[in-house]
Write a protein that holds these residues in place. Structure first.
Motif, PDB file in Angstrom:
ATOM      1  N   UNK A   1      -6.646  10.264  -5.001  1.00 12.24           N
ATOM      2  CA  UNK A   1      -7.666  10.523  -6.018  1.00 12.24           C
ATOM      3  C   UNK A   1      -8.540  11.695  -5.597  1.00 12.24           C
ATOM      4  N   UNK A   2      -8.947  11.693  -4.336  1.00  8.66           N
ATOM      5  CA  UNK A   2      -9.827  12.752  -3.862  1.00  8.66           C
ATOM      6  C   UNK A   2      -9.099  14.086  -3.891  1.00  8.66           C
ATOM      7  N   UNK A   3      -7.848  14.053  -3.527  1.00  8.46           N
ATOM      8  CA  UNK A   3      -7.084  15.295  -3.553  1.00  8.46           C
ATOM      9  C   UNK A   3      -7.043  15.879  -4.965  1.00  8.46           C
ATOM     10  N   UNK A   4      -6.819  14.976  -5.931  1.00 12.60           N
ATOM     11  CA  UNK A   4      -6.787  15.436  -7.318  1.00 12.60           C
ATOM     12  C   UNK A   4      -8.156  15.937  -7.743  1.00 12.60           C
TER      13      UNK A   4
ATOM     14  N   UNK B   1     -16.627  17.067 -15.490  1.00 12.29           N
ATOM     15  CA  UNK B   1     -16.549  15.875 -14.640  1.00 12.29           C
ATOM     16  C   UNK B   1     -16.685  16.267 -13.169  1.00 12.29           C
ATOM     17  N   UNK B   2     -17.408  15.456 -12.420  1.00 12.20           N
ATOM     18  CA  UNK B   2     -17.571  15.739 -10.991  1.00 12.20           C
ATOM     19  C   UNK B   2     -16.381  15.172 -10.232  1.00 12.20           C
ATOM     20  N   UNK B   3     -16.294  15.580  -8.976  1.00 12.37           N
ATOM     21  CA  UNK B   3     -15.194  15.089  -8.154  1.00 12.37           C
ATOM     22  C   UNK B   3     -15.220  13.567  -8.065  1.00 12.37           C
ATOM     23  N   UNK B   4     -16.409  12.997  -7.944  1.00 13.11           N
ATOM     24  CA  UNK B   4     -16.479  11.541  -7.817  1.00 13.11           C
ATOM     25  C   UNK B   4     -16.072  10.870  -9.132  1.00 13.11           C
ATOM     26  N   UNK B   5     -16.442  11.482 -10.271  1.00 13.18           N
ATOM     27  CA  UNK B   5     -15.975  10.939 -11.560  1.00 13.18           C
ATOM     28  C   UNK B   5     -14.459  10.823 -11.561  1.00 13.18           C
ATOM     29  N   UNK B   6     -13.818  11.882 -11.080  1.00 18.70           N
ATOM     30  CA  UNK B   6     -12.352  11.926 -11.104  1.00 18.70           C
ATOM     31  C   UNK B   6     -11.778  10.878 -10.154  1.00 18.70           C
ATOM     32  N   UNK B   7     -12.380  10.810  -8.959  1.00 19.29           N
ATOM     33  CA  UNK B   7     -11.883   9.836  -7.976  1.00 19.29           C
ATOM     34  C   UNK B   7     -11.955   8.426  -8.560  1.00 19.29           C
ATOM     35  N   UNK B   8     -13.080   8.112  -9.204  1.00 22.00           N
ATOM     36  CA  UNK B   8     -13.247   6.791  -9.808  1.00 22.00           C
ATOM     37  C   UNK B   8     -12.202   6.592 -10.905  1.00 22.00           C
ATOM     38  N   UNK B   9     -12.020   7.636 -11.728  1.00 24.05           N
ATOM     39  CA  UNK B   9     -11.071   7.570 -12.842  1.00 24.05           C
ATOM     40  C   UNK B   9      -9.671   7.186 -12.341  1.00 24.05           C
ATOM     41  N   UNK B  10      -9.253   7.847 -11.263  1.00 20.38           N
ATOM     42  CA  UNK B  10      -7.904   7.616 -10.767  1.00 20.38           C
ATOM     43  C   UNK B  10      -7.794   6.240 -10.076  1.00 20.38           C
TER      44      UNK B  10
ATOM     45  N   UNK C   1       0.824  -1.207   0.000  1.00 19.08           N
ATOM     46  CA  UNK C   1       0.000   0.000   0.000  1.00 19.08           C
ATOM     47  C   UNK C   1       0.858   1.257   0.000  1.00 19.08           C
ATOM     48  N   UNK C   2       1.946   1.205   0.717  1.00 18.76           N
ATOM     49  CA  UNK C   2       2.868   2.333   0.736  1.00 18.76           C
ATOM     50  C   UNK C   2       3.309   2.640  -0.692  1.00 18.76           C
ATOM     51  N   UNK C   3       3.669   1.587  -1.405  1.00 21.83           N
ATOM     52  CA  UNK C   3       4.069   1.751  -2.797  1.00 21.83           C
ATOM     53  C   UNK C   3       2.934   2.291  -3.631  1.00 21.83           C
ATOM     54  N   UNK C   4       1.746   1.763  -3.379  1.00 27.32           N
ATOM     55  CA  UNK C   4       0.580   2.187  -4.145  1.00 27.32           C
ATOM     56  C   UNK C   4       0.291   3.660  -3.895  1.00 27.32           C
ATOM     57  N   UNK C   5       0.408   4.055  -2.635  1.00 24.13           N
ATOM     58  CA  UNK C   5       0.146   5.443  -2.249  1.00 24.13           C
ATOM     59  C   UNK C   5       1.063   6.385  -3.021  1.00 24.13           C
ATOM     60  N   UNK C   6       2.352   6.059  -2.996  1.00 22.86           N
ATOM     61  CA  UNK C   6       3.308   6.922  -3.663  1.00 22.86           C
ATOM     62  C   UNK C   6       3.094   6.912  -5.172  1.00 22.86           C
ATOM     63  N   UNK C   7       2.805   5.738  -5.692  1.00 24.78           N
ATOM     64  CA  UNK C   7       2.608   5.621  -7.131  1.00 24.78           C
ATOM     65  C   UNK C   7       1.370   6.398  -7.561  1.00 24.78           C
ATOM     66  N   UNK C   8       0.311   6.289  -6.758  1.00 19.72           N
ATOM     67  CA  UNK C   8      -0.914   7.024  -7.066  1.00 19.72           C
ATOM     68  C   UNK C   8      -0.612   8.515  -7.065  1.00 19.72           C
ATOM     69  N   UNK C   9       0.219   8.942  -6.134  1.00 20.94           N
ATOM     70  CA  UNK C   9       0.565  10.360  -6.071  1.00 20.94           C
ATOM     71  C   UNK C   9       1.240  10.805  -7.372  1.00 20.94           C
TER      72      UNK C   9
END
Lengths: 804, 232
Positions: free
Chosen positions: A789-792, A720-729, A694-702
């Protein structure tokens, strides 16, 4: 040039903080696991090898039975050693060991000692234990010699010189109990199957030594051969020789046999299939499993590095480009990037070594070993660590370095550095691998914990809770009846009985014969001598006949040289079935187990060994003279008060012995100590695996989110809504996790199926276990990714577009 | 009459993606004499940058001939090109392209490291270059701590520290305000006066006037050449 690389690497690491922290944490955890597990494996593989003669020493295991059943034991009679030395030229010498516990007294000091060992005088010639004081050749040569460890010397004699002092040891009735200290021996190494506090001369056991027996197998026999190549010929010789002995000396008929198998000393700890050795064995499977887990954890950490480094390389294109424009060649660039990975690895290594030293006591506790941190400094281990360091450097840093240095120059200069789609594919594969490993470990942990839970809560055929076990020794036997009554009258006690051992692990091997419809049948059984009230106190279920009564004791008529001596037996269902009877038919039938007797009752099968083994035939026979344990069933309401009462009563009846007790369910738990350990190890490492993944995933997602900032901005501008983006990421990552789950599930199923097969009584693998593990992995991954994702998603699109 | 340092004839460069073929240089011809200062102009996408990449040995052409100091190098492989490049060519980019993790001194030092110059000599030469660009007082700063003009002076120092015969400048003033831009152009002119050949790609008519000669390109070919002043 090297300085320049190092400088850039340091500055780069201190600037990209998240990248550095994730990598250092990951690698540190991975390396720490490797060091600890490496120490464990080294310890296991080096077991008993401190003996200079290790390759020439064998343990003699006994094998006996007939065509129906065979039993194996790590112990032999006293005759094996001397007889084999006489018969076979290959045998240079032998040593017999007899471990006991007993009350040791010196003046006003008295302790119950658990590690007293009787050993032949050859002990110090055959094994390489270090005698600090005394002469190894003579220290154990005369009866009632004793050698003690420095700690014991301190415990009994303080700072006084122990040599020549006399210790009183209460062991066997009638034996001479005063032992003269003839030497001081250093503690046995941690990696030794033979451990001791006291070593007494074997010939102190005069009755036993004077009358050597093939049977009455209570003694460990080790042989020293002239050279290692003689093991196989000697084994052949023994097989032939024992056939002669069976026929001419023991008068065996039919398929009955007694023979011996040689087991090299260095294989006993990890490979022996014969239970009940000098100490609980390790297992080569555990060594493999832990080794694999260490490698998997390390790979997960390396993958984090590879993934983050390739993801990050997007920002490094310019640097690579400039360096190339100004003359760097591929080799130079490759060294630079490998240098960075080397630097990270070195930092992690130093942290990991410190961490490993700190965690070693806890790890020792977990693995039940006494490894010392100084082993890390041994030359072999250091070489291993250096190799590991290079391995990690190249495994984790190799791909990113290659990728960065092999991209075309103009491409970088023209359009900046883009992570190629092939690199992206590799990254995906690696994430899948990480999650497959994590899910595999989660599923395995779930199943192991379920099986442990099953072991703890299975109806084993008697009630193991709230039963206190008290030791009974020979001096107490005369007062045993009165003592028992005194305890039984206390209101907090519901029942009292006695037996040779508790019912948890009945190891007494025996054989019975009986006349049945199909002729005379004989087979090996387990047996346990018990006192009146055993069946009822243990809450076992009688399915035919009745329990023992005081009248049955009368049949044990020892007058007239035992001419009319009779036992009374209660058999379990399996034994009765093996005799070809129904429980009802068996009642009043006669069987012979050394002495003839009637079957008085049949008890419902209960587990009298670990759940690894199916329930075998068992004979319970009435004979209070064998009682070693008093079994006291107490009320659950006020156990401390009952214990206080027991202690007071104990002082009255057995003042010469400290009050020591334990609970029957502790014995039961002890049977599964290795499984409990496996469960803990899996729990710890699966948590580590998932955290690292998960640590790796977190950094990679960033990083991915940063790379997609423009895309996300444009999408938001387009509505696109915020939730659209969160799902996308999140979507892309979750897809990978699901693939990981799909790969891990069948592998975990297979591995756990194999593991569960070690148990005769086991849970079924259920589909929901996989679902739980899968959902858990997805859930954890989702939380990790959605953080980014939410941050983005909630960022202002104007900001994200401007930053491009 | 000076020798030709660069002579390209019928030079072709075609970029292919799966579906589209883009001709960046279409049988281009051009000569640059030793000590000359040439400005290359033209609209976006006319092939200026491609030309500069090929002249700088960063990229290879698909066809045609490229004589560098009289030697045919169109067929050179990457290693050969890299060797020739690091000894003879210096680069100045529009976006400065300094490495963020290195100080001013270390950035300028970089080409010397890769050509294997000894540390003591490196120090001397880097300091001389920084002095010449009047940026010595910033030697221990990082690029982010400098203004655009200062960054470009560092970049020029880096381009000249190896004493290259040819400097290729890709819109060197593109990211600078006019006064900083003029300073950089003055630096380039000084270098040219001292004998360094310069090929500069630019959109700015003002900057182009510093050159001896302007080559105007369109669709991968030279369309006009105008001589502004004679080379001395």
């Amino acid at each position: 040039m090297f300085k320049n690389y190092l400088k850039t690497a340091f500055r780069r690491l201190s600037r990209s903080r998240m990248y550095t922290i994730v990598n250092i944490i990951g690698l540190t955890v991975g390396i720490t696991s490797c060091i600890l597990i490496g120490l464990f494996i080294k310890n296991e593989l080096s077991y008993d090898r401190f003996n200079k003669n290790a390759d020439r020493i064998v343990r003699v295991n006994m094998s006996y039975g007939n065509s129906i059943s065979t039993s194996n034991a790590a112990v032999t009679g006293t005759k094996v050693g001397p007889q084999f030395q006489l018969t076979f030229p290959q045998v240079e010498s032998y040593v017999r060991l007899y471990p006991i516990s007993g009350i040791v007294k010196y003046q006003d000091k008295m302790f119950n000692e658990k590690k007293i060992l009787y050993a032949d005088s050859t002990f110090f010639q055959i094994f390489s234990f270090h005698l600090l004081r005394g002469n190894p050749a003579t220290a154990l040569s005369t009866p009632n010699d004793i050698v003690i460890t420095p700690e014991i010397a301190k415990k009994y004699f303080g700072d006084a010189d122990p040599v020549g002092k006399v210790l009183h040891i209460g062991t066997e009735p009638g034996s001479q109990n005063d032992y003269t200290v003839t030497g001081v021996v250093a503690d046995a190494p941690a990696a030794s199957q033979i451990k001791f506090d006291f070593i007494a001369s074997f010939n102190s056991l005069r009755k036993i030594v004077d009358n050597p027996q093939w049977f009455t197998a209570n003694y460990y026999t080790y042989l020293l051969l002239h050279n290692p190549s003689q093991i196989a010929p000697l084994q052949k010789g023994i097989t032939v020789y024992m056939k002669e002995v069976n026929k001419n000396e023991l008068g065996m008929t039919g398929s009955d046999f007694l023979t011996y198998h040689l087991e090299p000393l260095t294989r006993v700890h990890l490979y022996s299939k014969v239970g009940e050795g000098m100490e609980p064995s390790g297992s080569i499977t555990t060594v493999y499993i832990l080794g694999i887990i260490a490698i998997l954890i390390l790979l997960i950490a390396c993958i984090n590095y590879t993934n983050l480094a390739t993801a990050q390389s997007a920002g490094r294109g310019m640097e690579v480009g400039i360096r190339k424009v100004f003359g760097a060649n591929r080799r130079q660039l490759f060294s630079q990037f490998i240098g960075e990975s080397f630097l990270l690895t070195i930092i992690s290594f130093v942290t990991a070594i410190l961490l490993a030293v700190l965690l070693l006591p806890a790890f020792n506790h977990l693995t039940d070993r006494t490894m010392s941190a100084s082993a890390i400094a041994s030359p072999a281990f250091i070489v291993g660590l250096i190799l590991l360091c290079f391995f990690i450097t190249f495994i984790s840093g190799g791909y990113p370095a290659m990728m960065l240095t092999h991209s075309g120059l103009t491409k970088i200069l023209r359009s900046g550095f883009h992570v190629t789609s092939s690199g992206c594919g590799l990254r995906k594969t690696l994430i899948i691998f990480q999650f497959a490993v994590s899910v595999f470990l989660i599923i395995s942990t779930l199943i192991i914990l379920q099986q442990l839970n099953y072991i703890n809560h299975r109806n084993i055929g008697y009630d193991k809770d709230y039963v206190i076990e008290l030791p009974v020794d020979y001096r107490m036997r005369s007062e045993y009846g009165a003592f028992k009554r005194a305890i039984g009258n206390y209101p907090g006690v519901t029942a009292v009985t006695g037996a040779y051992t508790g019912p948890v692990n009945i190891q007494w091997g025996d054989a019975i014969s009986a006349q049945t419809k199909s002729g005379n049948i004989s087979f090996n059984v387990n047996a346990i001598p018990v006192d009146l009230g055993f069946i009822s106190t243990m809450k076992m279920q009688l399915i035919a006949g009745s329990i023992f009564t005081p009248g049955d004791l009368m049949k044990m008529d020892t007058s007239n040289n035992n001419a009319n001596f009779q036992y009374t037996y209660i058999l379990n269902e399996t034994a009765v079935r093996k005799l070809g009877w129904t429980p009802e038919e068996a009642i009043e039938k006669i069987i012979n187990k050394g002495a003839p007797g009637i079957i008085k009752g049949v008890v419902k099968d209960f587990n009298f060994t670990s759940l690894h083994q199916p329930i075998g035939p068992l004979v319970i026979f009435l004979d209070p003279s064998f009682v070693n344990e008093m079994l006291v069933r107490v009320k659950g309401s006020d156990v401390p008060a009952t214990l206080r009462f027991l202690q007071e009563t104990w002082r009255t009846w057995a003042p010469y012995r400290p009050f020591e007790y334990h609970f029957l369910d502790e014995d039961y738990a002890h049977l599964y100590i290795s499984e409990q350990r496996t469960g803990k190890v899996f729990s710890i490492f699966s948590i580590l695996a998932i955290v690292l993944a998960c640590l790796g995933l977190l950094a990679l997602a960033a990083y991915t989110t940063v790379q997609r900032t423009r895309e996300i901005g444009i999408r938001k501008v387009m509505g696109a809504s915020a939730s659209n983006i969160a799902v996308l990421v999140s979507k892309d990552f979750i897809k990978l996790v699901i693939i990981g789950i799909v790969i891990a599930s069948p592998v975990a199923w297979w591995a756990m199926y194999k593991w569960l097969n070690n148990f005769a009584y086991r849970i079924q693998i259920q589909w929901w276990m996989f679902v739980v593990a899968g959902v858990l992995a997805i859930f954890i991954a989702l939380i990790t990714v959605s953080f980014q994702a939410v941050r983005a998603a909630i960022a202002n699109p104007v900001e994200s577009l401007r930053s491009e | 009459m000076q020798n030709n340092m660069i002579k390209i004839s019928n030079l072709e460069k075609i970029y292919r993606t799966e579906e589209v073929e883009t001709i960046a240089l279409n049988k281009m011809n051009m000569e640059v004499k030793e000590g000359e200062f040439v400005a290359v102009m033209g609209p976006s996408g006319c092939g200026k940058s491609t030309l500069l990449n090929i002249l700088g040995l960063l990229d290879d052409p698909n066809g045609g001939s490229f004589l560098f100091n009289g030697e045919e190098i169109a067929h050179y492989n990457e290693r050969q090109r890299a060797n020739l490049r690091k000894r003879t060519i210096g680069f100045v980019f529009q976006s400065f392209n300094l490495i963020d993790e290195l100080t001013v001194f270390e950035n300028v030092e970089l080409p010397l490291i890769y050509t294997g110059v000894k540390a003591s000599e490196r120090k001397e030469r880097v300091e001389a270059a920084l002095d010449k660009m009047q940026i010595m007082h910033r030697r221990n700063h990082y690029p982010q701590q400098l203004s655009g003009g200062q960054q470009q002076r560092v970049a020029v120092a880096r381009a000249v520290v190896n004493q290259p015969k040819l400097i290729l400048a890709d819109e060197p003033t593109g990211n600078l305000d006019s006064s900083n831009g003029n300073e950089v152009m003055a630096l380039l002119t000084d270098l040219n006066d001292a004998g360094t050949t310069i090929v500069m790609v630019t959109h700015s008519e003002h900057d182009a006037k510093y050159a001896h000669r302007i080559i105007r390109m369109l669709d991968g070919q030279t369309v006009t050449e105008s001589i502004l002043r004679e080379q001395l």
